[in-house]
Design a protein around this motif. Structure first.
Motif, PDB file in Angstrom:
ATOM      1  N   ASP A 168       0.853  -1.177   0.000  1.00  0.00           N
ATOM      2  CA  ASP A 168       0.000   0.000   0.000  1.00  0.00           C
ATOM      3  C   ASP A 168       0.896   1.237   0.000  1.00  0.00           C
ATOM      4  O   ASP A 168       1.677   1.449   0.939  1.00  0.00           O
ATOM      5  N   LEU A 169       0.801   2.049  -1.035  1.00  0.00           N
ATOM      6  CA  LEU A 169       1.668   3.218  -1.130  1.00  0.00           C
ATOM      7  C   LEU A 169       1.475   4.170   0.046  1.00  0.00           C
ATOM      8  O   LEU A 169       2.345   5.003   0.329  1.00  0.00           O
ATOM      9  N   LYS A 170       0.367   4.029   0.759  1.00  0.00           N
ATOM     10  CA  LYS A 170       0.095   4.915   1.896  1.00  0.00           C
ATOM     11  C   LYS A 170       0.975   4.606   3.106  1.00  0.00           C
ATOM     12  O   LYS A 170       0.932   5.360   4.093  1.00  0.00           O
ATOM     13  N   ILE A 171       1.789   3.539   3.038  1.00  0.00           N
ATOM     14  CA  ILE A 171       2.694   3.293   4.166  1.00  0.00           C
ATOM     15  C   ILE A 171       3.677   4.447   4.327  1.00  0.00           C
ATOM     16  O   ILE A 171       4.303   4.594   5.384  1.00  0.00           O
ATOM     17  N   ALA A 172       3.828   5.281   3.302  1.00  0.00           N
ATOM     18  CA  ALA A 172       4.747   6.417   3.377  1.00  0.00           C
ATOM     19  C   ALA A 172       4.169   7.590   4.164  1.00  0.00           C
ATOM     20  O   ALA A 172       4.916   8.479   4.588  1.00  0.00           O
ATOM     21  N   GLU A 173       2.857   7.610   4.372  1.00  0.00           N
ATOM     22  CA  GLU A 173       2.229   8.799   4.958  1.00  0.00           C
ATOM     23  C   GLU A 173       2.736   9.144   6.359  1.00  0.00           C
ATOM     24  O   GLU A 173       2.925  10.329   6.676  1.00  0.00           O
ATOM     25  N   PRO A 174       2.969   8.170   7.248  1.00  0.00           N
ATOM     26  CA  PRO A 174       3.489   8.556   8.571  1.00  0.00           C
ATOM     27  C   PRO A 174       4.820   9.296   8.510  1.00  0.00           C
ATOM     28  O   PRO A 174       5.122  10.101   9.401  1.00  0.00           O
ATOM     29  N   PHE A 175       5.624   9.060   7.463  1.00  0.00           N
ATOM     30  CA  PHE A 175       6.907   9.744   7.339  1.00  0.00           C
ATOM     31  C   PHE A 175       6.729  11.248   7.111  1.00  0.00           C
ATOM     32  O   PHE A 175       7.643  12.031   7.368  1.00  0.00           O
ATOM     33  N   ARG A 176       5.570  11.623   6.586  1.00  0.00           N
ATOM     34  CA  ARG A 176       5.364  13.021   6.214  1.00  0.00           C
ATOM     35  C   ARG A 176       4.828  13.866   7.365  1.00  0.00           C
ATOM     36  O   ARG A 176       4.671  15.075   7.232  1.00  0.00           O
ATOM     37  N   VAL A 177       4.530  13.237   8.481  1.00  0.00           N
ATOM     38  CA  VAL A 177       3.988  13.955   9.635  1.00  0.00           C
ATOM     39  C   VAL A 177       5.130  14.648  10.374  1.00  0.00           C
ATOM     40  O   VAL A 177       6.159  14.027  10.664  1.00  0.00           O
ATOM     41  N   PRO A 178       4.993  15.951  10.688  1.00  0.00           N
ATOM     42  CA  PRO A 178       6.044  16.641  11.448  1.00  0.00           C
ATOM     43  C   PRO A 178       6.352  15.922  12.754  1.00  0.00           C
ATOM     44  O   PRO A 178       5.456  15.493  13.485  1.00  0.00           O
ATOM     45  N   GLY A 179       7.641  15.767  13.022  1.00  0.00           N
ATOM     46  CA  GLY A 179       8.050  15.084  14.248  1.00  0.00           C
ATOM     47  C   GLY A 179       8.010  13.580  14.162  1.00  0.00           C
ATOM     48  O   GLY A 179       8.156  12.897  15.179  1.00  0.00           O
ATOM     49  N   ALA A 180       7.833  13.035  12.927  1.00  0.00           N
ATOM     50  CA  ALA A 180       7.720  11.580  12.778  1.00  0.00           C
ATOM     51  C   ALA A 180       8.992  10.862  13.206  1.00  0.00           C
ATOM     52  O   ALA A 180       8.970   9.672  13.516  1.00  0.00           O
ATOM     53  N   GLU A 181      10.114  11.591  13.226  1.00  0.00           N
ATOM     54  CA  GLU A 181      11.380  10.946  13.593  1.00  0.00           C
ATOM     55  C   GLU A 181      11.410  10.558  15.069  1.00  0.00           C
ATOM     56  O   GLU A 181      12.118   9.648  15.474  1.00  0.00           O
ATOM     57  N   SER A 182      10.640  11.282  15.900  1.00  0.00           N
ATOM     58  CA  SER A 182      10.638  10.976  17.324  1.00  0.00           C
ATOM     59  C   SER A 182       9.804   9.723  17.570  1.00  0.00           C
ATOM     60  O   SER A 182       8.884   9.410  16.824  1.00  0.00           O
ATOM     61  N   GLY A 183      10.142   9.014  18.619  1.00  0.00           N
ATOM     62  CA  GLY A 183       9.417   7.782  18.928  1.00  0.00           C
ATOM     63  C   GLY A 183       9.993   7.158  20.170  1.00  0.00           C
ATOM     64  O   GLY A 183      10.637   7.831  20.987  1.00  0.00           O
ATOM     65  N   PRO A 184       9.774   5.869  20.361  1.00  0.00           N
ATOM     66  CA  PRO A 184      10.292   5.199  21.554  1.00  0.00           C
ATOM     67  C   PRO A 184      11.816   5.263  21.617  1.00  0.00           C
ATOM     68  O   PRO A 184      12.493   5.426  20.592  1.00  0.00           O
TER      69      PRO A 184
END
Length: 287
Positions: A198-214
């Motif tokens: 699903d090409l939409k798997i890329a969408e979370p990468f485009r959210v500001p601050g997506a690099e932050s996480g656990p």
């Protein structure tokens, strides 16, 4: 090619998920194989063949890939959701303990699984992934994920991959690129060959601050009490040599195998990788 059965189970949010189930010795702990971002269960067919029925191998299609259903909410295409999907698989199959094999994204999911299933992980293979990611590799992945690709023939698909990934597998010939194309692409009802995700798997990468996480170093620490094999491609642009060395310091039971002449990510069928995996499994069985 090794024979397999299809497993289907349901996610917490109602997605029908899929994995390939290669049978093996029920007296040994199974391998749960988790693929990279744009990859799928087919990536582990050769590894299952190498196990030759000696050990059960379950190769997962993450949601949005292969034969698993696509998510209604593209923001569920994130590692913590994949962790929940794997936990649902373990419950569905009644698997109490297992050895995790995670390539790239699958390795991130493996590390995060220690938060909810630390006692169930008897050992792990982390394939070309670590808590810190090299900026060059992240930029490369961002540059291609979610971009559609349609080809009229398998030969065209193979050549498309060869042009894009020649630096990763510089010694490959046409046969290897064709095999890779058949792992990454599928044929549509119209006869076109397209990427099998699903090409939409890329969408979370485009959210500001997506690099932050656990905190992934903390997650890696959840594996400190079990045997762990780190596999790194010599040419990797995602797992740096310094990060791999720091991982070994954090893992008393860790070992490192470097696959020569390969970038991100090794296929785990290279002789060096297979020897390392066999040694890891011998340690797991001995424990």
């Amino acid at each position: 090619m090794a024979a397999y059965a299809n497993i289907f189970w349901w996610s917490n949010d109602g997605i029908r998920l899929h994995a390939r189930d290669y049978s093996g010795d029920a007296g040994r702990l199974p391998l749960i194989c988790l693929p990279g971002l744009t990859r799928n269960a087919r990536d582990f067919a050769a590894l299952a063949e190498a196990m030759a029925g000696r050990r059960r191998v379950i190769a997962v299609d993450f949601r949005g890939r292969g034969e698993s259903g696509y998510a209604r909410d593209a923001m569920s295409y994130v590692p913590l959701t994949y962790v929940q999907d794997v936990l649902a698989l373990l419950a569905d199959q009644g698997i109490a303990r297992f050895v995790a094999v995670g390539t790239s994204l699958g390795g991130i999911v493996t590390m995060l699984l220690t938060g909810a299933a630390r006692e169930r992980i008897a050992g792990a293979v982390l394939n070309d992934i670590g808590p810190d990611l090299e900026a060059t590799g992240v930029a490369r992945i961002r540059g291609y994920v979610g971009r559609g690709s349609s080809c009229p023939t398998w030969l065209h698909a193979a050549r498309t991959l060869a042009e894009a990934q020649a630096d990763i597998y510089p010694h490959w010939g046409l046969a290897e690129w064709l095999a890779m194309a058949k792992r990454l692409y599928r044929v549509t009802s119209a006869g076109r060959i397209v990427l099998d995700y699903d090409l939409k798997i890329a969408e979370p990468f485009r959210v500001p601050g997506a690099e932050s996480g656990p905190d992934m170093w903390q997650a890696l620490g959840g594996l400190r009490d079990v045997p762990v094999l780190l596999v790194r491609g010599e040419r990797s642009d995602l797992l740096g040599a310094a990060t791999a060395a720091r991982m070994l310091e954090a893992l008393p039971g860790g070992a490192l195998v470097t696959v020569p002449g390969v970038g991100h990510a090794p296929l785990l069928t290279e002789p060096e990788a297979l020897v390392g995996i066999e040694r890891l499994l011998a340690r797991v069985d001995g424990a």
